[in-house]
Design a protein around this motif. Structure first.
Motif, PDB file in Angstrom:
ATOM      1  N   GLY A  12       0.780  -1.243   0.000  1.00 54.22           N
ATOM      2  CA  GLY A  12       0.000   0.000   0.000  1.00 54.22           C
ATOM      3  C   GLY A  12       0.805   1.284   0.000  1.00 54.22           C
ATOM      4  N   VAL A  65      -4.031  -6.546  -5.796  1.00 57.48           N
ATOM      5  CA  VAL A  65      -4.763  -7.527  -4.980  1.00 57.48           C
ATOM      6  C   VAL A  65      -6.066  -8.003  -5.632  1.00 57.48           C
ATOM      7  CG1 VAL A  65      -3.775  -6.853  -2.749  1.00 57.48           C
ATOM      8  CG2 VAL A  65      -5.869  -5.723  -3.568  1.00 57.48           C
ATOM      9  N   ILE A  92      -4.459  -0.727   2.012  1.00 60.76           N
ATOM     10  CA  ILE A  92      -5.024  -0.694   0.659  1.00 60.76           C
ATOM     11  C   ILE A  92      -6.522  -0.452   0.720  1.00 60.76           C
ATOM     12  CG2 ILE A  92      -5.629  -2.229  -1.264  1.00 60.76           C
ATOM     13  CD1 ILE A  92      -2.915  -3.561  -0.908  1.00 60.76           C
ATOM     14  N   ILE A 118     -11.446  -5.072  -3.270  1.00 60.17           N
ATOM     15  CA  ILE A 118     -10.103  -4.509  -3.092  1.00 60.17           C
ATOM     16  C   ILE A 118      -9.864  -4.069  -1.648  1.00 60.17           C
ATOM     17  CG2 ILE A 118      -8.560  -2.611  -3.804  1.00 60.17           C
ATOM     18  CD1 ILE A 118      -9.796  -2.906  -6.597  1.00 60.17           C
ATOM     19  N   THR A 144      -8.200   1.456   8.861  1.00 63.79           N
ATOM     20  CA  THR A 144      -9.607   1.763   8.700  1.00 63.79           C
ATOM     21  C   THR A 144      -9.848   3.234   9.044  1.00 63.79           C
ATOM     22  OG1 THR A 144     -11.851   1.087   9.313  1.00 63.79           O
ATOM     23  CG2 THR A 144     -10.188   0.949  11.050  1.00 63.79           C
ATOM     24  N   PRO A 190      -8.315  11.726   9.434  1.00 68.87           N
ATOM     25  CA  PRO A 190      -8.093  12.068   8.024  1.00 68.87           C
ATOM     26  C   PRO A 190      -6.696  12.641   7.757  1.00 68.87           C
ATOM     27  CG  PRO A 190      -9.616  13.626   9.053  1.00 68.87           C
ATOM     28  CD  PRO A 190      -9.373  12.535  10.049  1.00 68.87           C
ATOM     29  N   ILE A 191      -6.092  12.177   6.664  1.00 65.61           N
ATOM     30  CA  ILE A 191      -4.755  12.625   6.252  1.00 65.61           C
ATOM     31  C   ILE A 191      -4.794  12.825   4.743  1.00 65.61           C
ATOM     32  CG2 ILE A 191      -2.302  12.018   6.139  1.00 65.61           C
ATOM     33  CD1 ILE A 191      -2.753  10.053   8.438  1.00 65.61           C
ATOM     34  N   ALA A 196      -7.204   9.684  -0.271  1.00 66.72           N
ATOM     35  CA  ALA A 196      -8.125  10.639   0.350  1.00 66.72           C
ATOM     36  C   ALA A 196      -8.628  11.662  -0.669  1.00 66.72           C
ATOM     37  CB  ALA A 196      -7.439  11.340   1.514  1.00 66.72           C
TER      38      ALA A 196
HETATM   39  P1  NAD Z   1      -2.631   5.937  -0.516  1.00 67.41           P
HETATM   40  O1  NAD Z   1      -3.278   6.343  -1.803  1.00 67.41           O
HETATM   41  O2  NAD Z   1      -1.271   6.433  -0.269  1.00 67.41           O
HETATM   42  O3  NAD Z   1      -2.656   4.353  -0.350  1.00 67.41           O
HETATM   43  C1  NAD Z   1      -3.663   3.544  -0.891  1.00 67.41           C
HETATM   44  C2  NAD Z   1      -2.953   2.371  -1.528  1.00 67.41           C
HETATM   45  O4  NAD Z   1      -3.893   1.416  -2.025  1.00 67.41           O
HETATM   46  C3  NAD Z   1      -2.078   2.799  -2.722  1.00 67.41           C
HETATM   47  O5  NAD Z   1      -0.747   2.405  -2.500  1.00 67.41           O
HETATM   48  C4  NAD Z   1      -2.661   2.027  -3.877  1.00 67.41           C
HETATM   49  O6  NAD Z   1      -1.701   1.630  -4.817  1.00 67.41           O
HETATM   50  C5  NAD Z   1      -3.272   0.833  -3.148  1.00 67.41           C
HETATM   51  N1  NAD Z   1      -4.224   0.091  -3.957  1.00 67.41           N
HETATM   52  C6  NAD Z   1      -5.404   0.515  -4.484  1.00 67.41           C
HETATM   53  N2  NAD Z   1      -5.947  -0.474  -5.229  1.00 67.41           N
HETATM   54  C7  NAD Z   1      -5.101  -1.538  -5.156  1.00 67.41           C
HETATM   55  C8  NAD Z   1      -5.087  -2.843  -5.710  1.00 67.41           C
HETATM   56  N3  NAD Z   1      -6.065  -3.281  -6.532  1.00 67.41           N
HETATM   57  N4  NAD Z   1      -4.047  -3.671  -5.420  1.00 67.41           N
HETATM   58  C9  NAD Z   1      -3.036  -3.244  -4.625  1.00 67.41           C
HETATM   59  N5  NAD Z   1      -2.976  -2.016  -4.081  1.00 67.41           N
HETATM   60  C10 NAD Z   1      -4.005  -1.179  -4.349  1.00 67.41           C
HETATM   61  O7  NAD Z   1      -3.639   6.450   0.630  1.00 67.41           O
HETATM   62  P2  NAD Z   1      -3.676   6.181   2.198  1.00 67.41           P
HETATM   63  O8  NAD Z   1      -4.559   7.242   2.726  1.00 67.41           O
HETATM   64  O9  NAD Z   1      -2.316   6.007   2.739  1.00 67.41           O
HETATM   65  O10 NAD Z   1      -4.487   4.819   2.299  1.00 67.41           O
HETATM   66  C11 NAD Z   1      -4.014   3.660   2.972  1.00 67.41           C
HETATM   67  C12 NAD Z   1      -5.108   3.046   3.821  1.00 67.41           C
HETATM   68  O11 NAD Z   1      -5.412   3.940   4.894  1.00 67.41           O
HETATM   69  C13 NAD Z   1      -6.428   2.817   3.095  1.00 67.41           C
HETATM   70  O12 NAD Z   1      -6.992   1.608   3.558  1.00 67.41           O
HETATM   71  C14 NAD Z   1      -7.269   3.989   3.549  1.00 67.41           C
HETATM   72  O13 NAD Z   1      -8.651   3.734   3.459  1.00 67.41           O
HETATM   73  C15 NAD Z   1      -6.805   4.073   4.985  1.00 67.41           C
HETATM   74  N6  NAD Z   1      -7.125   5.323   5.686  1.00 67.41           N
HETATM   75  C16 NAD Z   1      -6.814   6.521   5.126  1.00 67.41           C
HETATM   76  C17 NAD Z   1      -7.141   7.684   5.808  1.00 67.41           C
HETATM   77  C18 NAD Z   1      -6.834   9.035   5.205  1.00 67.41           C
HETATM   78  O14 NAD Z   1      -7.464  10.021   5.610  1.00 67.41           O
HETATM   79  N7  NAD Z   1      -5.895   9.143   4.283  1.00 67.41           N
HETATM   80  C19 NAD Z   1      -7.752   7.620   7.074  1.00 67.41           C
HETATM   81  C20 NAD Z   1      -8.027   6.381   7.629  1.00 67.41           C
HETATM   82  C21 NAD Z   1      -7.718   5.226   6.915  1.00 67.41           C
END
Ligand code: NAD
Length: 263
Positions: A12, A65, A92, A118, A144, A190-191, A196
Motif C-alpha cells: 500500500g 490484490v 489498501i 479490493i 480503517t 483524516p490525512i 483521500a
Molecule cells: P494511498 O493512496 O497512499 O494508499 C492507498 C494504496 O492502495 C495505494 O498504494 C494504492 O496503490 C493501493 N491500492 C489501491 N488499489 C489496489 C489494488 N487493486 N491492489 C493493490 N494495491 C491497491 O492512501 P492512504 O490514505 O495512505 O491509504 C491507505 C489506507 O489507509 C487505506 O486503507 C485507507 O482507506 C486508509 N485510511 C486513510 C485515511 C486518510 O485520511 N488518508 C484515514 C483512515 C484510513
C-alpha cells in the motif's frame, strides 16, 4: 531497536505521503527488514526509490490484490528472498468515484463489488496466501477510518467497506489467535493522501477534525506509523482484534463544543 530481527511485507505504499510509508519508516527506524509491493508500473517508479531508502531495493514486488495470481506470486517471491516473515501491513483501499459522493442509495452493484473486493476481501486473501510464511508471534495490521463506525458525509461506500474490514479484522484475529498470530486495525484520522483525494469535500473533513478533536490538530503519517510499529512489535503481544484509534481523540466526541452566538 524494537523491531530488530523482524521481517515483514508492507502493501500500500504509493508515495511518501502514504500511511504505509509512515509505518515503513517507523518500522525501519526500529531495525525491521521490509518488503514492499506496488500496484502497477507507474507506481513501481515511485515505490522503488522508497524501498531503496529503507535498504529494501531487492525486495520490491508487483501485487494488484484484485488478481489472485499476483498474490500467489508475491508469496513465492517473499519465500524465496526473505523466507519466514513476522508482519504484514495491509494499507489498501479503493472505491470507484461514484461511491464517494452523492446519494448513498444510488451506488451500483458493480462499484459495491469492486470496493469490497479490493478494500476488504484482499485482506483475507493476502493473509491466507502468506500464512505459511508467518512466524509464530507475528502481527497483521490493516487501516480503517471512523466512517466505518459512524456516518461521515461523502464517505458512503467506503464506510460500508470499512465496517466490513473492521469485522474481518476481528474474525481473523479469532481464527489466527490459535497460531500465535495477531490481527489489528488502526483507525486513522483524516490525512491528505492520494486515496483521500478521491473523497468528496475532503478538505472540509480535515478542517472539521482539526477544530473538533480533543488535541485540536490532525494526525500525521509519522504518528500513525509509530502506533503501527507498536501493533506490529512484541510490545503489543497481548493485543489482537483491536480497532485502535489514532485520530487525535476525535472518535470520543458525541457533540462538538460549539458556542452559538445567541447563547
Ligand atoms: P494511498 O493512496 O497512499 O494508499 C492507498 C494504496 O492502495 C495505494 O498504494 C494504492 O496503490 C493501493 N491500492 C489501491 N488499489 C489496489 C489494488 N487493486 N491492489 C493493490 N494495491 C491497491 O492512501 P492512504 O490514505 O495512505 O491509504 C491507505 C489506507 O489507509 C487505506 O486503507 C485507507 O482507506 C486508509 N485510511 C486513510 C485515511 C486518510 O485520511 N488518508 C484515514 C483512515 C484510513
Amino acid at each position: 531497536m524494537i523491531m530488530k530481527g523482524k521481517k515483514g511485507v508492507i502493501l500500500g505504499v504509493a508515495n511518501n505521503k502514504s500511511i504505509a510509508y509512515g509505518i515503513a519508516k517507523a518500522c525501519a527506524d526500529q531495525g525491521a527488514q521490509i518488503a514492499f509491493t506496488y500496484l502497477n508500473d507507474s507506481l513501481k517508479k515511485r515505490v522503488e526509490p522508497i524501498a531503496q531508502e529503507f535498504g529494501s531495493a531487492d525486495y520490491v514486488y508487483p501485487c494488484d490484490v484484485s488478481n489472485p495470481d499476483e498474490i500467489k506470486a508475491l508469496k513465492e517471491s517473499i519465500e524465496k528472498d526473505l523466507g519466514q516473515i513476522d508482519f504484514i501491513v495491509h494499507s489498501i483501499a479503493f472505491a470507484p468515484k461514484e461511491g464517494l459522493s452523492g446519494r448513498f442509495m444510488d451506488i451500483s452493484k458493480e462499484a459495491f463489488d469492486i470496493a469490497m473486493d479490493i478494500s476488504v476481501y484482499s485482506l483475507i486473501e493476502v493473509v491466507r496466501e502468506l500464512k505459511p510464511l508467518l512466524s509464530e508471534n507475528s502481527s497483521i495490521l490493516t487501516l480503517t477510518y471512523y466512517g466505518g463506525a459512524k456516518y461521515i458525509p461523502n464517505y458512503n461506500l467506503m464506510g460500508v467497506a470499512k465496517a466490513a474490514l473492521e469485522m474481518t479484522t476481528k474474525y481473523l484475529a479469532e481464527d489466527l489467535g490459535k497460531d500465535g498470530i495477531r490481527v489489528n486495525a488502526i483507525s486513522a484520522g483524516p490525512i491528505k493522501t492520494l486515496a483521500a483525494a478521491g473523497i468528496g469535500d475532503f478538505r472540509f473533513m480535515l478542517k472539521w477534525n482539526e477544530a473538533h478533536s480533543p488535541l485540536k490538530k490532525n494526525v500525521t503519517i509519522d504518528e500513525v506509523g509509530n502506533s503501527g510499529m507498536y501493533l506490529l512489535s512484541d510490545l503489543s503481544s497481548a493485543v489482537t482484534g483491536e480497532i485502535h484509534y489514532v485520530d487525535c481523540g476525535y472518535n470520543l466526541m458525541g457533540m462538538p463544543a460549539v458556542e452559538f452566538e445567541d447563547g
